[in-house]
Design a protein around this motif. Structure first.
Motif, PDB file in Angstrom:
ATOM      1  N   ARG A 220       0.787  -1.227   0.000  1.00 34.03           N
ATOM      2  CA  ARG A 220       0.000   0.000   0.000  1.00 34.03           C
ATOM      3  C   ARG A 220       0.822   1.282   0.000  1.00 34.03           C
ATOM      4  O   ARG A 220       0.814   2.039   0.951  1.00 34.03           O
ATOM      5  CB  ARG A 220      -0.945  -0.020   1.213  1.00 34.03           C
ATOM      6  CG  ARG A 220      -2.166  -0.864   0.985  1.00 34.03           C
ATOM      7  CD  ARG A 220      -3.004  -0.989   2.218  1.00 34.03           C
ATOM      8  NE  ARG A 220      -2.370  -1.799   3.233  1.00 34.03           N
ATOM      9  CZ  ARG A 220      -2.389  -3.126   3.256  1.00 34.03           C
ATOM     10  NH1 ARG A 220      -3.008  -3.789   2.307  1.00 34.03           N
ATOM     11  NH2 ARG A 220      -1.801  -3.793   4.215  1.00 34.03           N
ATOM     12  N   ASN A 410      -4.602   4.112   2.712  1.00 33.26           N
ATOM     13  CA  ASN A 410      -5.335   4.483   3.926  1.00 33.26           C
ATOM     14  C   ASN A 410      -4.485   5.295   4.893  1.00 33.26           C
ATOM     15  O   ASN A 410      -5.015   6.107   5.665  1.00 33.26           O
ATOM     16  CB  ASN A 410      -5.855   3.229   4.633  1.00 33.26           C
ATOM     17  CG  ASN A 410      -6.977   2.561   3.868  1.00 33.26           C
ATOM     18  OD1 ASN A 410      -7.630   3.202   3.038  1.00 33.26           O
ATOM     19  ND2 ASN A 410      -7.201   1.287   4.132  1.00 33.26           N
ATOM     20  N   TYR A 411      -3.177   5.047   4.862  1.00 28.85           N
ATOM     21  CA  TYR A 411      -2.303   5.724   5.813  1.00 28.85           C
ATOM     22  C   TYR A 411      -1.526   6.875   5.162  1.00 28.85           C
ATOM     23  O   TYR A 411      -0.480   7.272   5.667  1.00 28.85           O
ATOM     24  CB  TYR A 411      -1.341   4.718   6.439  1.00 28.85           C
ATOM     25  CG  TYR A 411      -2.071   3.623   7.202  1.00 28.85           C
ATOM     26  CD1 TYR A 411      -2.743   3.902   8.384  1.00 28.85           C
ATOM     27  CD2 TYR A 411      -2.126   2.328   6.706  1.00 28.85           C
ATOM     28  CE1 TYR A 411      -3.435   2.918   9.069  1.00 28.85           C
ATOM     29  CE2 TYR A 411      -2.803   1.333   7.373  1.00 28.85           C
ATOM     30  CZ  TYR A 411      -3.468   1.631   8.556  1.00 28.85           C
ATOM     31  OH  TYR A 411      -4.150   0.648   9.225  1.00 28.85           O
ATOM     32  N   THR A 415      -5.038  11.503   2.689  1.00 26.59           N
ATOM     33  CA  THR A 415      -6.184  10.591   2.831  1.00 26.59           C
ATOM     34  C   THR A 415      -6.718  10.630   4.249  1.00 26.59           C
ATOM     35  O   THR A 415      -7.935  10.631   4.477  1.00 26.59           O
ATOM     36  CB  THR A 415      -5.772   9.158   2.459  1.00 26.59           C
ATOM     37  OG1 THR A 415      -5.274   9.141   1.129  1.00 26.59           O
ATOM     38  CG2 THR A 415      -6.947   8.210   2.577  1.00 26.59           C
ATOM     39  N   GLN A 416      -5.831  10.648   5.227  1.00 21.27           N
ATOM     40  CA  GLN A 416      -6.255  10.700   6.621  1.00 21.27           C
ATOM     41  C   GLN A 416      -7.039  11.973   6.915  1.00 21.27           C
ATOM     42  O   GLN A 416      -8.058  11.931   7.616  1.00 21.27           O
ATOM     43  CB  GLN A 416      -5.024  10.629   7.526  1.00 21.27           C
ATOM     44  CG  GLN A 416      -4.449   9.239   7.690  1.00 21.27           C
ATOM     45  CD  GLN A 416      -5.307   8.372   8.595  1.00 21.27           C
ATOM     46  OE1 GLN A 416      -5.755   8.797   9.663  1.00 21.27           O
ATOM     47  NE2 GLN A 416      -5.550   7.138   8.162  1.00 21.27           N
ATOM     48  N   LEU A 420     -10.555  10.194   6.163  1.00 18.11           N
ATOM     49  CA  LEU A 420     -10.661   9.376   7.372  1.00 18.11           C
ATOM     50  C   LEU A 420     -10.544  10.203   8.648  1.00 18.11           C
ATOM     51  O   LEU A 420     -10.183   9.684   9.705  1.00 18.11           O
ATOM     52  CB  LEU A 420      -9.548   8.297   7.356  1.00 18.11           C
ATOM     53  CG  LEU A 420      -9.584   7.338   6.165  1.00 18.11           C
ATOM     54  CD1 LEU A 420      -8.382   6.401   6.198  1.00 18.11           C
ATOM     55  CD2 LEU A 420     -10.879   6.531   6.170  1.00 18.11           C
TER      56      LEU A 420
END
Length: 522
Positions: A220, A410-411, A415-416, A420
């Motif tokens: 990722r 995701n990390y 994106t965070q 998220l």
């Protein structure tokens, strides 16, 4: 394939036996010397290639524009002078035993030079006009002198029509995509083949870094990749030739349908007893030129009540609130680039040499992001007889990368914040200091390690033999040997920083050796 190799070996050996017999008919040698100037200004021209047609003899002009070619067989010869950006000069001279013949050139500037010699796909000196494929040339030695270039892809950017260099990410050390005249295939690779001094090399994305975390790749990285072209120092390059379009397949086979990039490295200076060295040091600061956009929310009746969201306390329902966790935590900071480069170049009447060493440290604007390059190269060229020339070179490099998670992962930092984050999860301390708001805190994002180390070794040897003016032979042998070691590490923690396989700590180790060998007779 085997029959072709045997035929090439027999032909090369036969020409080796034929050449001395023919050369024995000639006795005595003379010398050709002179000066090359810029016609409009009369000033000396440096780095002009002087060649005696039909032989391996030649020289490169020095800073004062002078050159000297010894051991020229007696008789009539055609001498040419060529440099990128200038029209070619040609003189017919006659040499006699023990005498020095003076041949001066005054070259005119030329935006389009069809008499320029190209190396790609030719055994001897073939002019651009005689080449069936479209070949464009970049004077890389000049580009690196006047432009802030730190890698090979930057040398190509915006300098040749039809060659598009697109950055896949802004992270330090990540690869750019190179397309020549757009996409050539829907299902196959659209990346051009890359040759260094006639040796095919691996130039694509390292398999250790998988886009989206596919099998046998680091997990990722959000579409980021590392290019093997970064292994080469741009300061070691003399020129770059680009063969555009499907015509490249006629020279290099079907794999070259997307085009070919031929990199010609710097070599020694024949034609005079000279030595020249250059030391370059550079330091640049890389500043983020943007501010992350904040995140917003609207307080509800429950949020403004006791025990509700910290940012909504003391406010009425319907009040908008905002926060900027990335800016608050100072995630994006100034990066820097430091460079130290040394090169030495010299030679004599029949030999030349070039050595270089390069150290480059680049730290990006994101945490845990760097690209460290160490390279070394040595080259020697020797004209043993007027008909025989030998080149040998060796290049070594070590490249270390550390990449943060990309914006498609995701990390990833953006994106965070934008996908998220939870603005209602932001806490406020007694002194008004804010914290939280991201599903994984910045400390957890910075702790993720994606590291790669590549060690590369590129030996090359080339023999050029011209027993007759119309019969040229070139044998090239070399290899591209590299090994890449990649590691992804998510540290174990008690604060639930990560989810899934990474929740309790995660380590992935990938090794990818690549060996490419080239034997080419032309």
């Amino acid at each position: 394939m085997r029959r072709r190799a045997i035929f090439a070996a027999v032909l090369f050996a036969g020409s080796s036996l034929l050449g001395p017999a023919l050369g024995a008919q000639q006795t005595g040698n003379g010398t050709i010397a002179g000066k090359v100037t810029d016609a409009p200004s009369g000033g000396p021209l440096e780095s002009v290639t002087i060649a005696v047609q039909g032989t391996q003899l030649g020289a490169i002009t020095g800073p004062d524009g002078t050159y000297r070619i010894a051991r020229v067989p007696n008789g009539s010869h055609v001498v040419t002078a060529r440099r990128i950006g200038f029209g070619a000069g040609t003189r017919t001279v006659t040499t006699t035993d023990g005498q020095t013949t003076t041949v001066d050139f005054a070259l005119q500037t030329s935006a389009v030079n069809l008499q320029e010699v190209v190396v790609t796909g030719t055994a001897g000196n073939q002019t651009r006009a005689a080449q069936g494929a479209v070949v464009s040339t970049i004077n890389a030695a000049e580009v690196t002198t006047v432009a802030p270039v730190s890698n090979v892809t930057q040398v190509l950017e915006g300098r040749i029509a039809g060659v598009n260099v697109t950055a896949g990410a802004g992270t330090t050390g990540t690869a750019s995509r190179i397309n020549i005249r757009g996409a050539a295939s829907i299902s196959l690779s659209n990346a051009p083949l890359v040759f260094i001094d006639g040796i095919r090399t691996f130039s694509g994305q390292r398999n250790d870094v998988a886009i989206g975390g596919s099998a046998h790749g680091l997990e990722r990285l959000g579409g980021q990749a590392v290019s093997a072209l970064n292994d080469l120092s741009p300061d070691d390059i003399e020129s770059i030739e680009v063969v555009k379009g499907p015509a490249a397949a006629t020279l290099y086979g079907a794999d070259a349908s997307a085009g070919v990039i031929q990199i010609i490295t710097k070599k020694g200076r024949l034609g005079g007893r000279s030595f020249r060295q250059n030391i370059t040091t550079e330091w640049n600061q890389i500043q983020p030129n943007f501010t992350p956009l904040p995140i917003y929310g609207t307080c509800s009746a429950a949020d403004v009540g006791p025990g509700g969201a910290a940012l909504c306390q003391g406010k009425t329902a319907g009040t908008p609130i905002s926060d900027n966790p990335l800016q608050r935590e100072g995630v994006f900071r100034n990066g820097n680039l430091g460079l130290l480069d040394y090169s030495g170049q010299g030679g004599g009447e029949s030999f030349g040499y070039f050595v270089s060493a390069d150290a480059s440290n680049e730290y990006g604007t994101a945490p845990s992001n760097y690209y460290l390059r160490r390279t070394g190269r040595a080259h020697i060229n020797w004209v043993t007889t007027p008909a025989l020339g030998v080149d040998a070179s060796i290049g070594v490099s070590r490249n270390d990368y550390r990449l943060p998670q990309g914006d498609d992962a995701n990390y990833g930092y953006l994106t965070q914040q934008y996908a998220l984050s939870d603005i209602f999860g932001v806490t406020v301390g007694p002194n008004g200091t804010r914290s939280g708001g991201l599903s994984t805190p910045v400390a957890g994002l910075e702790a993720i390690q994606n590291e790669l180390t590549t060690v590369r070794f590129t030996p090359t040897a080339q023999i050029r033999y011209t027993p007759l003016a119309w019969f040229t032979n070139r044998l090239t042998i070399g290899g591209d040997i590299s090994s890449t070691h990649g590691v992804t590490f998510f540290p174990k923690n008690s604060q639930s920083w990560y989810n899934g396989d990474q929740a309790n700590g995660y380590v992935e180790d990938v090794q990818d050796p690549i060996h490419i060998y080239t034997v080419d007779y032309l």
